[in-house]
Design an enzyme around this catalytic site. Structure first.
Site, mmCIF file in Angstrom:
data_model
loop_
_atom_site.group_PDB
_atom_site.id
_atom_site.type_symbol
_atom_site.label_atom_id
_atom_site.label_comp_id
_atom_site.label_asym_id
_atom_site.label_seq_id
_atom_site.Cartn_x
_atom_site.Cartn_y
_atom_site.Cartn_z
ATOM 1 N N HIS A 31 -2.617 7.472 7.122
ATOM 2 C CA HIS A 31 -1.735 8.377 6.497
ATOM 3 C C HIS A 31 -2.518 9.644 6.114
ATOM 4 O O HIS A 31 -1.985 10.810 6.029
ATOM 5 C CB HIS A 31 -1.180 7.548 5.320
ATOM 6 C CG HIS A 31 0.215 6.696 5.659
ATOM 7 N ND1 HIS A 31 1.247 7.567 6.185
ATOM 8 C CD2 HIS A 31 0.401 5.558 5.481
ATOM 9 C CE1 HIS A 31 2.023 6.466 6.381
ATOM 10 N NE2 HIS A 31 1.608 5.322 5.887
ATOM 11 N N GLY B 143 0.721 -1.222 -0.121
ATOM 12 C CA GLY B 143 -0.074 0.146 0.033
ATOM 13 C C GLY B 143 0.871 1.073 -0.001
ATOM 14 O O GLY B 143 1.873 1.022 0.431
ATOM 15 N N HIS C 281 -4.218 1.095 7.732
ATOM 16 C CA HIS C 281 -2.931 1.786 7.807
ATOM 17 C C HIS C 281 -2.765 2.920 6.929
ATOM 18 O O HIS C 281 -2.246 3.987 7.277
ATOM 19 C CB HIS C 281 -1.903 0.585 7.491
ATOM 20 C CG HIS C 281 -0.427 1.249 7.397
ATOM 21 N ND1 HIS C 281 0.392 0.873 8.256
ATOM 22 C CD2 HIS C 281 0.105 2.040 6.795
ATOM 23 C CE1 HIS C 281 1.698 1.454 8.082
ATOM 24 N NE2 HIS C 281 1.385 2.323 7.005
ATOM 25 N N GLU C 282 -3.425 2.645 5.672
ATOM 26 C CA GLU C 282 -3.175 3.742 4.514
ATOM 27 C C GLU C 282 -4.187 4.846 4.912
ATOM 28 O O GLU C 282 -3.659 6.055 4.670
ATOM 29 C CB GLU C 282 -3.254 3.048 3.054
ATOM 30 C CG GLU C 282 -2.588 2.170 2.840
ATOM 31 C CD GLU C 282 -0.824 2.369 2.935
ATOM 32 O OE1 GLU C 282 -0.681 3.787 2.896
ATOM 33 O OE2 GLU C 282 -0.094 1.390 3.033
ATOM 34 N N GLN D 41 2.984 10.135 1.579
ATOM 35 C CA GLN D 41 4.369 9.400 1.155
ATOM 36 C C GLN D 41 5.095 9.812 0.195
ATOM 37 O O GLN D 41 6.101 9.705 0.039
ATOM 38 C CB GLN D 41 4.166 7.896 1.462
ATOM 39 C CG GLN D 41 3.367 7.271 2.763
ATOM 40 C CD GLN D 41 3.445 5.817 2.644
ATOM 41 O OE1 GLN D 41 2.303 5.278 2.438
ATOM 42 N NE2 GLN D 41 4.416 5.312 3.322
ATOM 43 N N CYS E 157 6.073 0.173 7.225
ATOM 44 C CA CYS E 157 5.630 1.414 6.517
ATOM 45 C C CYS E 157 6.646 1.779 5.806
ATOM 46 O O CYS E 157 7.973 1.821 6.189
ATOM 47 C CB CYS E 157 5.276 2.448 7.526
ATOM 48 S SG CYS E 157 4.770 3.947 6.643
ATOM 49 N N LEU E 158 6.738 1.937 4.415
ATOM 50 C CA LEU E 158 7.521 2.369 3.477
ATOM 51 C C LEU E 158 8.288 3.629 4.171
ATOM 52 O O LEU E 158 9.447 4.029 3.676
ATOM 53 C CB LEU E 158 7.110 2.311 2.090
ATOM 54 C CG LEU E 158 6.616 1.334 1.633
ATOM 55 C CD1 LEU E 158 6.181 1.445 0.074
ATOM 56 C CD2 LEU E 158 7.718 0.158 1.520
HETATM 57 NI NI NI Z 1 2.649 3.451 5.879
#
Ligand code: NI
Length: 191
Positions: free
Chosen positions: A146, A46, A142-143, A51, A100-101
Site C-alpha cells: 500500500h 492491517g 500486503h500493507e 487507506q 483489503c478494506l
Molecule cells: Ni489492503
C-alpha cells in the site's frame, strides 16, 4: 477517538508513492490511535495510511484475532510500522486468500514469499529490525505494498480480475454496502 472513513480502490491516493514520516509528534500518535480504532471497527488485521487518505509511510497491524487459535507464539499485539523497509524476502512462495478494506468483499489468492525481514521505526520512533513469518509476514507484505501504490488485485491474472469486475464497479459507483464508513460515501449496512 474518531473512526476514519476508508478510501476505496478507485481513489488515486492508493496509487501514489508515500513520503517518509519525518518526526514523532502528538499529531502522529493521534493518527496512529485513530488508525487502530478504524482497523478494529472494520475487523481488519492491517491498515495503511493511504487507506485513510494520508500519503505517508505508516501502517498498523494486529493479527492476534486470527493467530490466537492457531499458534500463540505468533501473537504480537498491536504493532506500528513507520518508514518500513523490507530488507529480504525468503522461503517458498505460497498462495493465501487476501482481502483489503479498500476493496470490500473482493477476496482472492495471492502468492507471496513466506518470510520477510523488515526494518522500521516503532510507535516510539525506535529502530527495529525483525523477521516475520506466517500471518504477520503476509499482512506486512500486503500493507507494505500500500505504501508503494500496489493493491493485491494487481497480482491477479486478467481472468481472475474479470471475475471481480461487477463488484469492483459497484465499489466504484458507491453502490456496495459496507459494514464500515468508506469514502466516497456509500450505503452503510444497517445493524
Ligand atoms: Ni489492503
Amino acid at each position: 477517538m474518531p473512526i476514519l472513513p476508508i478510501v476505496t480502490y478507485n481513489d488515486p491516493i492508493l496509487r501514489k508513492e508515500t513520503r517518509p514520516v519525518e518526526e514523532n509528534s502528538d499529531e502522529l500518535q493521534k493518527l496512529i490511535a485513530n488508525m487502530f480504532q478504524t482497523m478494529y471497527n472494520s475487523n481488519g488485521v492491517g491498515l495503511a495510511a493511504p487507506q485513510i487518505g494520508k500519503s505517508i509511510q505508516l501502517f498498523v497491524m494486529d493479527t492476534d484475532e486470527v493467530t490466537k487459535e492457531k499458534d500463540d507464539e505468533d501473537d504480537t499485539g498491536p504493532m506500528v510500522f513507520i518508514n518500513p523497509k523490507i530488507i529480504s524476502r525468503s522461503g517458498d512462495k505460497y498462495k493465501m486468500e487476501e482481502g483489503c478494506l479498500s476493496i470490500p468483499e473482493v477476496r482472492d489468492e495471492v502468492s507471496r514469499p513466506e518470510v520477510i525481514k523488515i526494518s522500521y521505526l516503532d510507535k516510539n520512533f525506535e529502530e527495529q529490525t525483525q523477521s516475520f513469518k506466517g500471518w504477520q509476514s503476509r499482512v506486512i507484505q500486503h500493507e507494505y505494498d500500500h505504501l508503494n501504490g500496489v493493491l493485491f488485485i494487481d497480482y491477479l491474472s486478467a481472468f481472475r480480475r474479470r471475475l471481480h469486475k461487477s463488484l469492483l464497479k459497484k465499489i466504484d459507483n458507491g453502490r456496495l454496502e459496507t459494514e464500515y464508513p468508506v469514502k466516497p460515501k456509500n450505503l452503510m449496512k444497517s445493524g
